[in-house]
Design a protein around this motif. Structure first.
Motif, PDB file in Angstrom:
ATOM      1  N   ARG A  25     -12.688  72.776  22.452  1.00 14.47           N
ATOM      2  CA  ARG A  25     -11.366  72.249  22.820  1.00 14.47           C
ATOM      3  C   ARG A  25     -11.237  70.783  22.428  1.00 14.47           C
ATOM      4  O   ARG A  25     -10.200  70.356  21.922  1.00 14.47           O
ATOM      5  CB  ARG A  25     -11.106  72.422  24.316  1.00 14.47           C
ATOM      6  CG  ARG A  25     -10.832  73.855  24.743  1.00 14.47           C
ATOM      7  CD  ARG A  25     -10.319  73.941  26.175  1.00 14.47           C
ATOM      8  NE  ARG A  25     -11.199  73.297  27.137  1.00 14.47           N
ATOM      9  CZ  ARG A  25     -12.225  73.900  27.769  1.00 14.47           C
ATOM     10  NH1 ARG A  25     -12.496  75.153  27.535  1.00 14.47           N
ATOM     11  NH2 ARG A  25     -12.944  73.228  28.653  1.00 14.47           N
ATOM     12  N   ALA A  26     -12.307  70.015  22.647  1.00 14.29           N
ATOM     13  CA  ALA A  26     -12.284  68.597  22.274  1.00 14.29           C
ATOM     14  C   ALA A  26     -12.127  68.443  20.768  1.00 14.29           C
ATOM     15  O   ALA A  26     -11.351  67.592  20.299  1.00 14.29           O
ATOM     16  CB  ALA A  26     -13.561  67.912  22.752  1.00 14.29           C
ATOM     17  N   ASN A  27     -12.828  69.249  19.994  1.00 16.56           N
ATOM     18  CA  ASN A  27     -12.691  69.212  18.535  1.00 16.56           C
ATOM     19  C   ASN A  27     -11.267  69.570  18.111  1.00 16.56           C
ATOM     20  O   ASN A  27     -10.695  68.928  17.223  1.00 16.56           O
ATOM     21  CB  ASN A  27     -13.685  70.168  17.874  1.00 16.56           C
ATOM     22  CG  ASN A  27     -15.106  69.658  17.914  1.00 16.56           C
ATOM     23  OD1 ASN A  27     -15.361  68.504  18.223  1.00 16.56           O
ATOM     24  ND2 ASN A  27     -16.042  70.540  17.620  1.00 16.56           N
ATOM     25  N   ALA A  28     -10.696  70.581  18.728  1.00 15.39           N
ATOM     26  CA  ALA A  28      -9.333  70.999  18.391  1.00 15.39           C
ATOM     27  C   ALA A  28      -8.336  69.885  18.701  1.00 15.39           C
ATOM     28  O   ALA A  28      -7.409  69.633  17.919  1.00 15.39           O
ATOM     29  CB  ALA A  28      -8.974  72.268  19.141  1.00 15.39           C
ATOM     30  N   ARG A  29      -8.512  69.188  19.834  1.00 17.06           N
ATOM     31  CA  ARG A  29      -7.621  68.072  20.187  1.00 17.06           C
ATOM     32  C   ARG A  29      -7.755  66.946  19.169  1.00 17.06           C
ATOM     33  O   ARG A  29      -6.756  66.376  18.723  1.00 17.06           O
ATOM     34  CB  ARG A  29      -7.931  67.548  21.589  1.00 17.06           C
ATOM     35  CG  ARG A  29      -7.347  68.357  22.707  1.00 17.06           C
ATOM     36  CD  ARG A  29      -7.395  67.624  24.044  1.00 17.06           C
ATOM     37  NE  ARG A  29      -8.714  67.106  24.373  1.00 17.06           N
ATOM     38  CZ  ARG A  29      -9.670  67.765  25.034  1.00 17.06           C
ATOM     39  NH1 ARG A  29      -9.446  68.997  25.444  1.00 17.06           N
ATOM     40  NH2 ARG A  29     -10.834  67.202  25.289  1.00 17.06           N
ATOM     41  N   TRP A  30      -8.998  66.602  18.805  1.00 17.24           N
ATOM     42  CA  TRP A  30      -9.210  65.537  17.832  1.00 17.24           C
ATOM     43  C   TRP A  30      -8.561  65.916  16.509  1.00 17.24           C
ATOM     44  O   TRP A  30      -7.870  65.102  15.895  1.00 17.24           O
ATOM     45  CB  TRP A  30     -10.701  65.265  17.632  1.00 17.24           C
ATOM     46  CG  TRP A  30     -10.939  64.064  16.775  1.00 17.24           C
ATOM     47  CD1 TRP A  30     -11.097  62.783  17.195  1.00 17.24           C
ATOM     48  CD2 TRP A  30     -10.995  64.018  15.335  1.00 17.24           C
ATOM     49  NE1 TRP A  30     -11.265  61.941  16.117  1.00 17.24           N
ATOM     50  CE2 TRP A  30     -11.198  62.670  14.961  1.00 17.24           C
ATOM     51  CE3 TRP A  30     -10.886  64.971  14.347  1.00 17.24           C
ATOM     52  CZ2 TRP A  30     -11.299  62.268  13.642  1.00 17.24           C
ATOM     53  CZ3 TRP A  30     -10.990  64.570  13.017  1.00 17.24           C
ATOM     54  CH2 TRP A  30     -11.199  63.233  12.677  1.00 17.24           C
ATOM     55  N   ASN A  31      -8.772  67.143  16.048  1.00 15.27           N
ATOM     56  CA  ASN A  31      -8.190  67.595  14.785  1.00 15.27           C
ATOM     57  C   ASN A  31      -6.668  67.524  14.813  1.00 15.27           C
ATOM     58  O   ASN A  31      -6.042  67.121  13.832  1.00 15.27           O
ATOM     59  CB  ASN A  31      -8.646  69.020  14.456  1.00 15.27           C
ATOM     60  CG  ASN A  31     -10.109  69.092  14.088  1.00 15.27           C
ATOM     61  OD1 ASN A  31     -10.725  68.091  13.728  1.00 15.27           O
ATOM     62  ND2 ASN A  31     -10.684  70.273  14.196  1.00 15.27           N
ATOM     63  N   ALA A  32      -6.070  67.896  15.936  1.00 19.58           N
ATOM     64  CA  ALA A  32      -4.619  67.866  16.046  1.00 19.58           C
ATOM     65  C   ALA A  32      -4.083  66.435  16.002  1.00 19.58           C
ATOM     66  O   ALA A  32      -3.017  66.186  15.426  1.00 19.58           O
ATOM     67  CB  ALA A  32      -4.184  68.552  17.338  1.00 19.58           C
ATOM     68  N   LYS A  33      -4.819  65.496  16.585  1.00 20.64           N
ATOM     69  CA  LYS A  33      -4.368  64.102  16.638  1.00 20.64           C
ATOM     70  C   LYS A  33      -4.684  63.319  15.361  1.00 20.64           C
ATOM     71  O   LYS A  33      -4.119  62.254  15.143  1.00 20.64           O
ATOM     72  CB  LYS A  33      -5.020  63.378  17.827  1.00 20.64           C
ATOM     73  CG  LYS A  33      -4.532  63.834  19.173  1.00 20.64           C
ATOM     74  CD  LYS A  33      -5.221  63.041  20.268  1.00 20.64           C
ATOM     75  CE  LYS A  33      -4.773  63.494  21.637  1.00 20.64           C
ATOM     76  NZ  LYS A  33      -5.466  62.738  22.705  1.00 20.64           N
TER      77      LYS A  33
END
Length: 60
Positions: A9-17
């Motif tokens: 989830r943290a990776n997905a948030r970073w990728n989105a931002k």
């Protein structure tokens, strides 16, 4: 080693931002791999010319 759900989830948030940073990282990696593994002499000369042109543009 498997990633935890929290890390995913943290990776997905970073990728989105950070889509712009991610694009730069991926493109830079592909360029380096091309130069190191696939480029022949003519392609390297062409890349040198493109790099020189880009340096001139950046100095302006």
């Amino acid at each position: 080693m498997a990633l935890s759900e929290a890390k995913k989830r943290a990776n997905a948030r970073w990728n989105a931002k950070n889509k712009d940073k991610q694009l730069i990282y991926n493109t830079k990696s592909a360029a380096k791999r091309f130069v190191k593994e696939f480029a022949d002499e003519d392609e390297l000369k062409e890349l040198e010319q493109l790099i020189a042109q880009r340096r001139v543009m950046l100095r302006k």
